[in-house]
Write a protein that holds these residues in place. Structure first.
Motif, PDB file in Angstrom:
ATOM      1  N   ASP A  88       8.991   1.942 -15.330  1.00  0.00           N
ATOM      2  CA  ASP A  88       9.073   2.156 -13.882  1.00  0.00           C
ATOM      3  C   ASP A  88       7.896   1.523 -13.151  1.00  0.00           C
ATOM      4  N   ILE A  89       6.727   1.566 -13.800  1.00  0.00           N
ATOM      5  CA  ILE A  89       5.565   0.924 -13.166  1.00  0.00           C
ATOM      6  C   ILE A  89       5.763  -0.593 -13.161  1.00  0.00           C
ATOM      7  N   LYS A  90       6.189  -1.109 -14.323  1.00  0.00           N
ATOM      8  CA  LYS A  90       6.381  -2.566 -14.430  1.00  0.00           C
ATOM      9  C   LYS A  90       7.425  -3.056 -13.437  1.00  0.00           C
ATOM     10  N   ASP A  91       8.449  -2.254 -13.225  1.00  0.00           N
ATOM     11  CA  ASP A  91       9.500  -2.643 -12.284  1.00  0.00           C
ATOM     12  C   ASP A  91       9.071  -2.502 -10.829  1.00  0.00           C
ATOM     13  N   GLY A  92       7.835  -2.043 -10.625  1.00  0.00           N
ATOM     14  CA  GLY A  92       7.342  -1.926  -9.246  1.00  0.00           C
ATOM     15  C   GLY A  92       7.936  -0.759  -8.479  1.00  0.00           C
ATOM     16  N   LEU A  93       8.571   0.157  -9.200  1.00  0.00           N
ATOM     17  CA  LEU A  93       9.208   1.287  -8.503  1.00  0.00           C
ATOM     18  C   LEU A  93       8.188   2.343  -8.069  1.00  0.00           C
ATOM     19  N   ILE A  94       7.126   2.432  -8.818  1.00  0.00           N
ATOM     20  CA  ILE A  94       6.127   3.475  -8.535  1.00  0.00           C
ATOM     21  C   ILE A  94       4.717   2.927  -8.702  1.00  0.00           C
ATOM     22  N   ASP A 117       0.804  -1.227   0.000  1.00  0.00           N
ATOM     23  CA  ASP A 117       0.000   0.000   0.000  1.00  0.00           C
ATOM     24  C   ASP A 117       0.833   1.271   0.000  1.00  0.00           C
ATOM     25  N   GLU A 118       2.099   1.115   0.166  1.00  0.00           N
ATOM     26  CA  GLU A 118       2.937   2.306   0.261  1.00  0.00           C
ATOM     27  C   GLU A 118       2.794   3.159  -1.008  1.00  0.00           C
TER      28      GLU A 118
END
Ligand SMILES: Cc1cc2nc3c(=O)[nH]c(=O)nc-3n(C[C@H](O)[C@H](O)[C@H](O)COP(=O)(O)OP(=O)(O)OC[C@H]3O[C@@H](n4cnc5c(N)ncnc54)[C@H](O)[C@@H]3O)c2cc1C
Ligand code: FES
Lengths: 658, 156
Positions: free
Chosen positions: A58-64, A3-4
């Motif tokens: 960046d979304i796919k990498d789970g960074l954001i 949830d962060e």
């Protein structure tokens, strides 16, 4: 932690549009200091494939898991970036866009520091907001496969035929007794000189006979409700006092009518009867009784005159309700009325006429059967002058600043036509500069001056007065190329009047909640990329209703508008933003204050639970009820109280400006 | 364009503003004023760098509390703007706000806040020039009145 909140910030250079003024690196570094920001990047063109890929990766990498792009206006690219993020599984409503171009770099081009400060503030407003946003689902609504077209000029007719040929039902509402618009009044058309009626009337007949087109002539739109895909329209069918079902268009009533009135179609140059059709090829061909001039003598109603007994003096207006998915506005223009330009004495002197009147005089079905004569004595003029830019390109108060785009061409057209009929006539055209910009137009101009011997004089007229002996017109002005004053006696002066928005365009704009631009014509959603859309989804504009243009452009735009409407209807459904309001039952005190605020009747009341309820199909998402509720029980999706307050707190933290 | 050698690496250090400049929060409706502000941008109409813009769908959404919140947090002025009467995309949201705002301004006055700190104006989608003028004037007015009563950095 799943949830962060991890916000990705992307600062766009937009080539030099942003980065030429704003220090984008400073903005990016600043972003990194903001709460919840996981990463910040800058890139040349965020809307390009590569820019969008940055975000996706960046979304796919789970960074954001939330995104803010600082770039152009969200009204330009919010849909683009929403698609970007949702294509990789992020909820599109967790995206926000900071406007650092239209509202920063472009309005502070000489103040890079100020522009950079605004950019940082706009960015942190959106970062604060995006942290508070909630995932939402778009609403999908069905699109009724029918279209309303307002105005049956050349633009409206073309759009109607295009849509009907694709199988959509079309309701064509025309306020006059006939379709055709101004093109029906023209004799020949530049630059090809084809006869206007020859190319127009077959189209009028096609419109009338098309099984998918429901022609509603002599009708006006009374009310419009609903939203994209689902408009409910009330049309007033004005009473013609002639029953269209019974009438055989034999014309006996017109023949026998004893009353005459000026014919609007001929701009007062000829008369018509109280029962009339505007011109012989009118469609529909059923006569109309003009009750303002009718004396109800009963002659036309007599069975000996009207055998089918179609005349009905007691006929009433009829209100018809129709359901459509899309609307095209093609209400056209009015020719400029030069009366207020006193220096040209239009009302005062018989032999000063307008370009539109000349058009009627040249027309073979006009008042003089195509042989122009002086209104004062009925003789053919030998010397004629045209004066350009009457009412257009004039920065005096109350005048139109814009160029009407057709007057140079029609003046040359009319002058050439007159020359063809009277080869020894002497013709002058007074102009500011000749605008012959279309395909084949420059050539047309060249021929007018070289082969037809028309004299072009650069200069506006200062004074016009009548010679008392023969009612000829004496004109005074300056030839600005020769730098000499000029005085001429002409038999007739034609004022090349421009075009202007219809007087009822305010009413139409309000009915449809569409906007007008400064010149009074309807405003397109984007001047270059969305020239036929209005800002209201599902409503399009075509023809001169959007701005001055000639027939080829009006037709092209009509085809564009028809295509826009067809895309929507062919898809059959449309996504709409879920910005509707919701009621928190626990907080609602049942005061009903919200109900009176809603213009759409979307707020109901649950008597048993004593709480307000919202019909989201009717709610259009303005948020007025949310602003009204004294208990803060109503909130508007995507514009909730905490989200909006976060923006304010976000930007004013540390006292605002850095 | 920011040159590479000017790039600040690592942690960002804000450069404080030396002299007070009025901070104006603009709350604009999406269909008219925000579009008008976009048009001002597209037409490159220059204005002083004092306006920050927040977007709502309709000016009817603007809550008086937001205006108070902005002033409380230190804004020097608040500009609320929507479509002209009759032009509202939602028929009459602007009308509601047009009625609300004078009351709010009266109340703020009783609290000792200068009435010229809050402005409500109609700006259509094609009135970028008008908007520019309004902002110019507002900035000039605020410079006469001085910093907002709750401006934490710059006191009157
Ligand atoms: C003197 C003159 C000469 C010209 N000569 C040429 C030429 O030679 N070649 C050329 O290419 N162009 C010429 N033009 C330009 C041409 O007239 C226009 O480009 C063309 O007529 C535009 O068509 P339209 O359908 O957009 O508008 P219009 O022809 O104005 O049609 C609009 C229609 O909508 C109807 N309407 C309006 N309001 C409502 C309403 N509220 N509800 C329902 N119906 C409504 C009107 O009654 C009308 O039938 C000339 C213009 C002028 C003034
Ligand atoms: S949409 Fe602009 S004020 Fe309502």
């Amino acid at each position: 932690m799943a949830d962060e909140i991890k916000i990705g910030v992307y600062v766009c250079h937009c080539g030099v549009n942003i980065a030429g003024v704003i220090n984008t690196t400073e903005v990016m570094e600043f972003a990194k200091t903001l709460p919840h920001v996981a990463l910040a990047k800058e890139y040349k063109f965020m809307c390009s494939d590569n820019g969008q890929d940055l975000i996706k990766q960046d979304i796919k990498d789970g960074l954001i898991n939330r995104v803010v792009v600082a770039a152009c206006s969200p009204r330009m690219h919010e849909p683009t970036f929403r698609r970007t993020v949702s294509s990789v599984g992020m909820n599109q409503f967790l995206f926000a866009q900071a406007n650092i171009r239209e509202h920063a770099s472009w309005v502070n081009m000489k103040d890079p520091e100020g522009a950079t400060r605004i950019a940082k503030d706009h960015l942190r407003m959106q970062v604060a907001k995006v942290a508070q946003l909630e995932p939402l689902e778009t609403q999908v609504v069905q699109v009724t496969p029918a279209s309303l077209i307002i105005g049956g000029g050349i633009a409206g007719m073309n759009a109607a035929l295009d849509l009907a040929d694709q199988g959509f039902d079309v309701y064509l509402v025309e306020k006059e007794p006939t379709i055709g618009g101004h093109m029906a009044q023209l004799d020949k058309t530049f630059p090809t000189m084809d006869c206007s009626a020859c190319i127009l009337t077959p189209k009028m007949v096609d419109v009338n006979q098309h099984p998918k087109i429901h022609l509603m002539a002599y009708s006006e739109v009374e009310d419009v409700e609903g939203y994209v895909g689902n408009f409910t329209v009330t049309v007033r069918k004005k009473s013609k006092y002639v029953d269209s079902e019974k009438c055989t268009s034999c014309g006996e009533c017109i023949e026998n009518c004893p009353v005459t009135a000026p014919n609007e179609f001929d701009l007062g140059l000829a008369k018509r009867k109280a029962v009339y059709i505007p011109f012989p090829q009118a469609v529909p061909g059923v006569p109309t009784i003009d009750m303002d001039s009718c004396i109800k003598c009963g002659i036309c109603a007599d069975k000996s005159v009207c055998e089918p007994e179609a005349i009905d003096y007691e006929m009433k207006d009829e209100l018809v309700e129709i359901e459509v998915g899309t609307i095209i506005v093609a209400t056209g223009y009015d020719p400029y009325d030069p009366t207020e330009m006193k220096e040209y004495a239009f009302e005062k002197y018989d032999n000063v006429i307008t370009g539109m009147q000349m058009e009627r005089l040249l027309s073979s079905y006009g008042p003089t059967l195509g042989k122009p004569v002086r209104p004062s004595d009925g003789t053919a003029p030998h010397t004629l002058a045209w004066l350009q830019c009457v009412g257009s390109r004039n920065f005096r108060p109350g005048m139109h600043n814009y160029c009407s785009r057709v007057c140079c061409m029609y003046a040359m057209k009319q002058a050439r036509q007159y020359k063809e009929k009277h080869p020894d006539a002497k013709i002058y055209i007074f102009y500011m500069d000749i605008r012959a910009f279309g395909k084949g137009y420059e050539e047309f101009y060249e021929i007018a001056s070289r082969e037809y011997g028309i004299t072009f004089v650069r200069g506006r007229l200062a004074e016009v007065y009548e010679s008392p002996d023969d009612k000829s017109i004496i004109i005074r002005g300056e030839d600005t190329l020769m730098q000499t004053p000029i005085e001429l006696k002409v038999d007739m002066l034609v004022l090349s009047v421009g075009v202007e928005a219809r007087p009822d365009s305010d009413k139409i704009a309000q009915l449809l909640t569409i906007q007008k631009s400064d010149d009074g014509f309807f405003l397109e959603a984007h001047p270059k990329l969305r020239p036929v859309d209005t800002l209201t989804a599902g409503i399009y504009v075509a023809g001169v209703a959007q701005g001055p243009k000639d027939i080829p452009d009006a037709v092209a735009q009509a085809k564009g508008a028809a295509s826009g409407a067809a895309i929507l209807m062919a898809k059959g459904e449309v996504e709409i933003e879920p910005y509707y309001s919701v009621v928190d039952a626990a907080k609602c005190s049942g005061c009903k204050a919200c109900q009176s605020q809603c213009p759409f009747g979307a707020i109901g009341f649950d008597e048993q639970a004593n709480i307000a309820t919202i019909n989201i199909a009717k709610c259009k998402g303005c948020g007025t009820c949310a602003a009204t509720c004294p208990c803060q029980a109503i909130s508007q999706n995507h514009f909730k109280e905490p989200q909006m307050v976060a923006i304010i707190n976000g930007v004013l933290k540390d006292g605002g400006l850095y | 364009m920011a040159k590479t050698d000017e790039k600040t690496e690592g942690n960002y250090k804000p450069k404080p503003l030396e002299k007070w400049e009025p901070f104006i929060l603009g709350i604009f409706c999406n269909w008219c004023t925000y579009a008008g502000a976009d048009q001002a941008g597209t037409s490159r109409m220059q204005r002083p760098a004092n306006l920050r813009v927040m977007r709502v769908m309709c000016s009817g959404r603007v809550e008086p509390q937001w205006v108070m919140e902005a002033l409380k947090q230190g804004a020097d002025g608040v500009l609320i703007s929507g479509c002209h009467i009759g032009d509202c995309h939602y028929v009459e949201g602007n009308f509601k706000t047009a009625r609300r705002m004078p009351l709010l301004i009266k109340m703020l006055e009783q609290l000792g806040i200068h009435k010229d700190r809050v402005k409500f104006q109609f700006v259509s989608a094609s009135e970028g020039a008008e908007l520019t003028e309004i902002v110019d004037e507002f900035v000039a007015d605020l410079k006469k009145i001085g910093p907002g009563p709750f401006n934490k950095k710059f006191k009157k």
